[in-house]
Scaffold this motif. Structure first.
Motif, PDB file in Angstrom:
ATOM      1  N   TYR A 170      -4.527  41.528   1.474  1.00 16.43           N
ATOM      2  CA  TYR A 170      -3.358  42.399   1.387  1.00 16.43           C
ATOM      3  C   TYR A 170      -3.630  43.653   2.183  1.00 16.43           C
ATOM      4  CZ  TYR A 170      -1.783  39.552  -2.547  1.00 16.43           C
ATOM      5  OH  TYR A 170      -1.367  38.522  -3.336  1.00 16.43           O
ATOM      6  N   GLN A 217      -2.889  47.434   2.675  1.00 18.49           N
ATOM      7  CA  GLN A 217      -2.277  48.569   1.982  1.00 18.49           C
ATOM      8  C   GLN A 217      -2.531  49.806   2.798  1.00 18.49           C
ATOM      9  OE1 GLN A 217      -3.321  48.650  -2.245  1.00 18.49           O
ATOM     10  NE2 GLN A 217      -1.266  47.871  -2.599  1.00 18.49           N
ATOM     11  N   ILE A 271      -7.224  44.780   1.445  1.00 14.88           N
ATOM     12  CA  ILE A 271      -7.862  44.261   0.238  1.00 14.88           C
ATOM     13  C   ILE A 271      -8.013  42.759   0.381  1.00 14.88           C
ATOM     14  CG2 ILE A 271      -7.589  43.908  -2.236  1.00 14.88           C
ATOM     15  CD1 ILE A 271      -5.801  46.469  -2.152  1.00 14.88           C
ATOM     16  N   ALA A 302      -8.208  39.749  -1.591  1.00 13.68           N
ATOM     17  CA  ALA A 302      -8.013  39.306  -2.969  1.00 13.68           C
ATOM     18  C   ALA A 302      -8.683  37.957  -3.192  1.00 13.68           C
ATOM     19  CB  ALA A 302      -6.525  39.215  -3.283  1.00 13.68           C
ATOM     20  N   PRO A 354     -13.499  38.447 -13.961  1.00 12.05           N
ATOM     21  CA  PRO A 354     -13.022  39.763 -14.392  1.00 12.05           C
ATOM     22  C   PRO A 354     -11.662  40.088 -13.790  1.00 12.05           C
ATOM     23  CG  PRO A 354     -14.873  39.967 -12.866  1.00 12.05           C
ATOM     24  CD  PRO A 354     -14.717  38.523 -13.153  1.00 12.05           C
ATOM     25  N   SER A 355     -11.036  41.075 -14.382  1.00  7.55           N
ATOM     26  CA  SER A 355      -9.719  41.481 -13.892  1.00  7.55           C
ATOM     27  C   SER A 355      -9.817  41.912 -12.427  1.00  7.55           C
ATOM     28  CB  SER A 355      -9.209  42.643 -14.746  1.00  7.55           C
ATOM     29  OG  SER A 355      -7.918  42.978 -14.342  1.00  7.55           O
ATOM     30  N   GLY A 356      -8.911  41.455 -11.657  1.00  7.05           N
ATOM     31  CA  GLY A 356      -8.913  41.810 -10.240  1.00  7.05           C
ATOM     32  C   GLY A 356      -9.779  40.905  -9.393  1.00  7.05           C
ATOM     33  N   SER A 357     -10.295  39.847  -9.995  1.00  2.50           N
ATOM     34  CA  SER A 357     -11.204  38.982  -9.234  1.00  2.50           C
ATOM     35  C   SER A 357     -10.438  37.986  -8.363  1.00  2.50           C
ATOM     36  CB  SER A 357     -12.135  38.248 -10.196  1.00  2.50           C
ATOM     37  OG  SER A 357     -11.379  37.502 -11.130  1.00  2.50           O
ATOM     38  N   GLY A 358      -9.132  37.907  -8.536  1.00  2.72           N
ATOM     39  CA  GLY A 358      -8.345  37.042  -7.645  1.00  2.72           C
ATOM     40  C   GLY A 358      -7.814  35.790  -8.299  1.00  2.72           C
ATOM     41  N   LYS A 359      -7.816  35.740  -9.610  1.00  5.99           N
ATOM     42  CA  LYS A 359      -7.384  34.507 -10.303  1.00  5.99           C
ATOM     43  C   LYS A 359      -5.904  34.226 -10.069  1.00  5.99           C
ATOM     44  CE  LYS A 359      -8.613  36.135 -14.362  1.00  5.99           C
ATOM     45  NZ  LYS A 359      -9.101  37.487 -13.994  1.00  5.99           N
ATOM     46  N   THR A 360      -5.100  35.257 -10.270  1.00  7.67           N
ATOM     47  CA  THR A 360      -3.665  35.068 -10.080  1.00  7.67           C
ATOM     48  C   THR A 360      -3.342  34.783  -8.621  1.00  7.67           C
ATOM     49  OG1 THR A 360      -3.145  36.475 -11.960  1.00  7.67           O
ATOM     50  CG2 THR A 360      -1.417  36.174 -10.335  1.00  7.67           C
ATOM     51  N   THR A 361      -4.052  35.485  -7.755  1.00  8.55           N
ATOM     52  CA  THR A 361      -3.856  35.254  -6.328  1.00  8.55           C
ATOM     53  C   THR A 361      -4.111  33.788  -5.990  1.00  8.55           C
ATOM     54  OG1 THR A 361      -4.580  37.518  -5.892  1.00  8.55           O
ATOM     55  CG2 THR A 361      -4.594  35.971  -4.039  1.00  8.55           C
ATOM     56  N   HIS A 418      -8.975  34.587 -19.799  1.00  8.78           N
ATOM     57  CA  HIS A 418     -10.068  35.503 -20.076  1.00  8.78           C
ATOM     58  C   HIS A 418     -10.936  34.971 -21.202  1.00  8.78           C
ATOM     59  CE1 HIS A 418      -7.802  38.902 -18.126  1.00  8.78           C
ATOM     60  NE2 HIS A 418      -9.029  39.023 -17.646  1.00  8.78           N
ATOM     61  N   ARG A 437       3.669  41.332 -11.119  1.00 10.48           N
ATOM     62  CA  ARG A 437       2.265  41.033 -11.374  1.00 10.48           C
ATOM     63  C   ARG A 437       2.186  40.300 -12.687  1.00 10.48           C
ATOM     64  NH1 ARG A 437      -1.563  43.890  -9.094  1.00 10.48           N
ATOM     65  NH2 ARG A 437      -1.121  44.616  -7.020  1.00 10.48           N
ATOM     66  N   ILE A 438       1.653  39.124 -12.650  1.00 10.51           N
ATOM     67  CA  ILE A 438       1.629  38.321 -13.871  1.00 10.51           C
ATOM     68  C   ILE A 438       0.317  38.548 -14.615  1.00 10.51           C
ATOM     69  CG2 ILE A 438       1.758  36.007 -14.788  1.00 10.51           C
ATOM     70  CD1 ILE A 438       3.032  35.515 -11.772  1.00 10.51           C
TER      71      ILE A 438
HETATM   72  N1  LIG Z   1       0.765  42.220  -3.797  1.00 10.32           N
HETATM   73  C1  LIG Z   1      -0.421  42.796  -3.731  1.00 10.32           C
HETATM   74  N2  LIG Z   1      -0.625  43.829  -2.893  1.00 10.32           N
HETATM   75  C2  LIG Z   1      -1.826  44.419  -2.798  1.00 10.32           C
HETATM   76  N3  LIG Z   1      -2.870  44.051  -3.505  1.00 10.32           N
HETATM   77  C3  LIG Z   1      -2.742  43.038  -4.371  1.00 10.32           C
HETATM   78  C4  LIG Z   1      -1.513  42.363  -4.524  1.00 10.32           C
HETATM   79  N4  LIG Z   1      -1.690  41.387  -5.441  1.00 10.32           N
HETATM   80  C5  LIG Z   1      -2.960  41.465  -5.847  1.00 10.32           C
HETATM   81  N5  LIG Z   1      -3.595  42.451  -5.212  1.00 10.32           N
HETATM   82  C6  LIG Z   1      -5.013  42.808  -5.380  1.00 10.32           C
HETATM   83  O1  LIG Z   1      -5.752  41.657  -5.235  1.00 10.32           O
HETATM   84  C7  LIG Z   1      -6.826  41.639  -6.162  1.00 10.32           C
HETATM   85  C8  LIG Z   1      -6.764  40.371  -6.994  1.00 10.32           C
HETATM   86  O2  LIG Z   1      -5.621  40.444  -7.826  1.00 10.32           O
HETATM   87  P1  LIG Z   1      -5.278  39.313  -8.866  1.00 10.32           P
HETATM   88  O3  LIG Z   1      -3.969  39.666  -9.461  1.00 10.32           O
HETATM   89  O4  LIG Z   1      -5.390  37.997  -8.220  1.00 10.32           O
HETATM   90  O5  LIG Z   1      -6.419  39.488  -9.966  1.00 10.32           O
HETATM   91  P2  LIG Z   1      -6.614  38.713 -11.361  1.00 10.32           P
HETATM   92  O6  LIG Z   1      -7.923  38.060 -11.268  1.00 10.32           O
HETATM   93  O7  LIG Z   1      -5.442  37.852 -11.624  1.00 10.32           O
HETATM   94  O8  LIG Z   1      -6.660  39.924 -12.374  1.00 10.32           O
HETATM   95  P3  LIG Z   1      -6.141  39.955 -13.883  1.00 10.32           P
HETATM   96  O9  LIG Z   1      -7.179  39.251 -14.692  1.00 10.32           O
HETATM   97  O10 LIG Z   1      -6.081  41.423 -14.199  1.00 10.32           O
HETATM   98  O11 LIG Z   1      -4.821  39.304 -13.945  1.00 10.32           O
HETATM   99  C9  LIG Z   1      -6.712  42.900  -6.977  1.00 10.32           C
HETATM  100  O12 LIG Z   1      -7.591  43.851  -6.448  1.00 10.32           O
HETATM  101  C10 LIG Z   1      -5.297  43.331  -6.764  1.00 10.32           C
HETATM  102  O13 LIG Z   1      -5.181  44.721  -6.844  1.00 10.32           O
END
Ligand SMILES: Nc1ncnc2c1ncn2[C@@H]1O[C@H](COP(=O)(O)OP(=O)(O)OP(=O)(O)O)[C@@H](O)[C@H]1O
Ligand SMILES: [Mg+2]
Lengths: 226, 379
Positions: A11, A13, A18, A20, A38-45, A198, B378-379
């Motif tokens: 991404y 910014q 970043i 992800a 951990p949170s922010g590790s990229g799971k949702t991505t 989690h 953001r899910i």
């Molecule tokens: N649309 C976006 N624009 C910029 N950065 C993004 C975007 N979506 C995700 N990120 C960044 O990418 C990284 C991974 O995000 P992601 O949502 O995949 O984490 P996650 O593992 O799902 O976290 P969580 O457990 O909190 O849901 C994070 O640093 C987040 O800030």
């Protein structure tokens, strides 16, 4: 089939970039696969890319034999409708539709006739134990019931892959257990379930667990290994 | 069919807002229907009027327009001139007349007097005229009153009718209602009216032609033969009137367009807000597998549905309003001035729909273009 090769998502910014997800490769076998980290590790991505909600910056995704990373939005939507189901943490349902109509929605998109839709949606609601709630609106259902409706809807077109992102995140343990059972029930035979969580207890019920850290796949735990 | 259910669900989920928007469009459409209904009504009234008109050519002094009462500017000799030409041109009858208008914004205080020569009566002016009480011929010294005029001013047989300080005539006849301008006329002997106006001139010659005569050609020949006159044929007058009505229509449409644009903006606002609030919903639909066209169609249908429902209500309200207006104008001047013709109703519906379409396109485009991940949040 579900396969990712050298999958990356960056991404931008402003000036900063970043990463992800960084070079994720994995061939998902049938059955349940948990993704933890951990949170922010990229799971949702990762889930977004696997399900075709988003396009990778680099790399390939193959879903049900189709390279979805090269498809446009509508192309991916078509593949999704036919082969994938998903359950999010919350706000899964269309608020103006009843439980039954929500479950029937994918069938509507797929062009199934009205009567048939109704019949199948009722069957699915029965499967998740909510036949008596068919005519309730989402705001008349508990969180656990909403998730079960979402599962019924995800299963409507009998997908080969089911994606779930923290599906029990908002539920108490009893409701969560019920939702998890329903999801795992589906992950049999050739079908796959990818579940982000989690909760290590939940992860332990999957056949394998992928560990993400800073967008990288750092460890794969297999049933065999556990 | 299914799309309609979704549209309906969403509009009813935000009922108050939808209702206000619907009402806004209805009011806008109704106002346009009413504005334009006057043109249509006048058109119908004119056509009926001209169709019943006896004389086929009206000769007036040059410069008199088709709708204001002609002044007494035609000298007495001219009658002889026209009568001399009559056999050659196929003119059967020449009726000189004098017109006097006393007005009056209010129909009750405006009077239109028609002075007819001896031997002529209201039927020469308007063939279907029938007398309801008294006699049809105002001569030698009476007045025959149109039905509406009689009712409005309570003119019954024997009542005196004052034309000026010196001249007063009794009502000797009342006509039956004809649903025509004649209902508002008062026919008196020409001599009487000339005395009132202090002139020996005529205001207008009404010419009745042989059925075989070419009206336009006779009119042209007359104008060539006698300088200083306008010979207006009924068809010409209709054409002239149509032109005037067109201009009126355009002006009225322009005015009502303002209301319609406001209505369109209302729809755009409602749909835009509802799109904004439902970002997540569209995200879920797209995640399930809905294509962009589906979302586009859904949002556009909402705008169109609002516009259609509002337009329909507006046309209905317009029809009711037009009936109410006619109730008044019929009582006042004996004419239905407003008409909601099928073509007007269709035109108004089409305008409402076009506005709905225009108002819905942008929100629909926006809704269908949000990236899925963004729509899901953001899910
Ligand atoms: N649309 C976006 N624009 C910029 N950065 C993004 C975007 N979506 C995700 N990120 C960044 O990418 C990284 C991974 O995000 P992601 O949502 O995949 O984490 P996650 O593992 O799902 O976290 P969580 O457990 O909190 O849901 C994070 O640093 C987040 O800030
Ligand atoms: Mg996440």
């Amino acid at each position: 089939m579900l396969r990712a090769r050298e999958l990356s998502k960056r991404y931008r910014q402003g000036e900063a970039e970043i990463t992800a997800l960084d070079g994720f490769s994995y061939d998902f076998p049938p059955g349940a696969t948990a993704v933890v980290g951990p949170s922010g590790s990229g799971k949702t991505t990762l889930l977004n890319l696997l399900a075709g909600f988003d396009r990778p910056t680099a790399g390939e995704v193959e879903l049900a034999g189709v390279r979805i990373d090269t498809l446009d939005e509508d192309g991916r939507a078509g593949v999704r409708l036919a082969h994938a189901g998903f359950v999010f943490q919350s706000w899964n349902l269309l608020p103006t539709l009843t439980a039954l109509e929500n479950v029937a929605f994918p069938l509507l998109l797929a062009g199934v006739s009205r009567l048939e839709r109704d019949r199948r949606a009722r069957g699915l609601l029965e499967r998740v134990g909510l036949a008596s709630r068919a005519d309730h609106r989402p705001n008349q259902l508990s969180g656990g019931e909403q998730q079960r409706v979402a599962i019924a809807r995800a299963l409507a077109l009998e997908p080969t892959v089911l994606f779930a992102d923290e599906p029990t995140g908002n539920l108490d343990s009893a409701a969560g257990a019920r939702v998890l059972d329903l999801l795992l029930e589906h992950a049999s035979g050739e079908r796959r379930l990818v579940i982000v969580t989690h909760d290590l207890d939940i992860a332990s019920r999957a056949e394998r667990v992928l560990h993400l850290r800073d967008g990288r796949l750092v460890r794969v735990e297999d049933d065999a290994a556990i | 069919m299914e799309l309609l259910v979704l549209v309906w669900r969403n509009l009813t989920a935000r009922l108050t807002r939808s209702l206000f928007t619907w009402l806004g469009i209805a009011v806008a459409t109704a106002s346009m229907v009413l504005f334009l209904s006057f043109g249509e009504g006048l058109r119908q009234a004119l056509a009926a009027e001209m169709g019943n008109m006896g004389p086929q050519i009206r000769v007036v002094a040059q410069g008199t327009d088709a709708f204001s009462p002609p002044l007494p500017e035609l000298p007495p000799e001219m009658l002889g001139q026209i009568e001399a030409l009559a056999p050659e041109l196929g003119i059967q009858k020449v009726i000189p007349a004098v017109v006097m208008f006393r007005g009056g914004f209010d129909p009750a205080t405006s009077f239109l007097f028609y002075g007819l020569p001896e031997g002529a009566d209201p039927r020469d002016f308007y063939p279907p005229a029938r007398v309801a009480a008294g006699r049809i011929d105002p001569h030698p010294d009476g007045a025959v009153v149109g039905a509406k005029k009689a009712e409005l001013n309570h003119l019954t047989l024997g009542k005196p009718l004052r034309l000026s300080r010196e001249v007063t005539v009794p009502v000797v006849g009342v006509l039956e209602p004809a649903g025509s301008m004649v209902d508002s006329f008062i026919f008196v002997p020409m001599k009487t009216l000339q005395k009132v106006l202090g002139t020996r001139n005529y205001g207008v010659f009404l010419l009745q032609l042989d059925p075989s005569a070419d009206v336009e050609e006779v009119a042209r020949k007359l104008e060539a033969a006698i300088p200083g006159i306008d010979a207006q044929s009924t068809t010409e007058a209709l054409k002239f009137a149509e032109r005037a009505l067109r201009i009126g229509d355009l002006i009225r449409f322009g005015i009502s367009l303002v209301a319609l644009v406001v209505g369109g903006l209302l729809v755009a606002n409602t749909v835009m807000m509802s799109v904004y609030e439902r970002t997540r919903e569209f995200g879920v639909m797209r995640a399930i597998g809905a294509r962009r066209r589906f979302i586009f169609g859904l949002v556009l249908s909402e705008a169109l549905f609002l516009a259609l429902a509002g337009g329909l209500a507006g046309v209905l309200a317009g029809i009711l309003g037009s009936a109410a207006i006619n109730l008044y104008t019929q009582q006042a001047v004996g004419l239905a001035l407003s008409a909601v013709t099928p073509r007007l109703a269709l035109f108004s519906m089409a305008i409402a729909l076009v506005l709905g379409l225009a108002a819905g396109l942008l929100p629909a485009r926006n809704a269908s273009r949000i990236p899925v991940t963004e729509a899901l949040g953001r899910i």
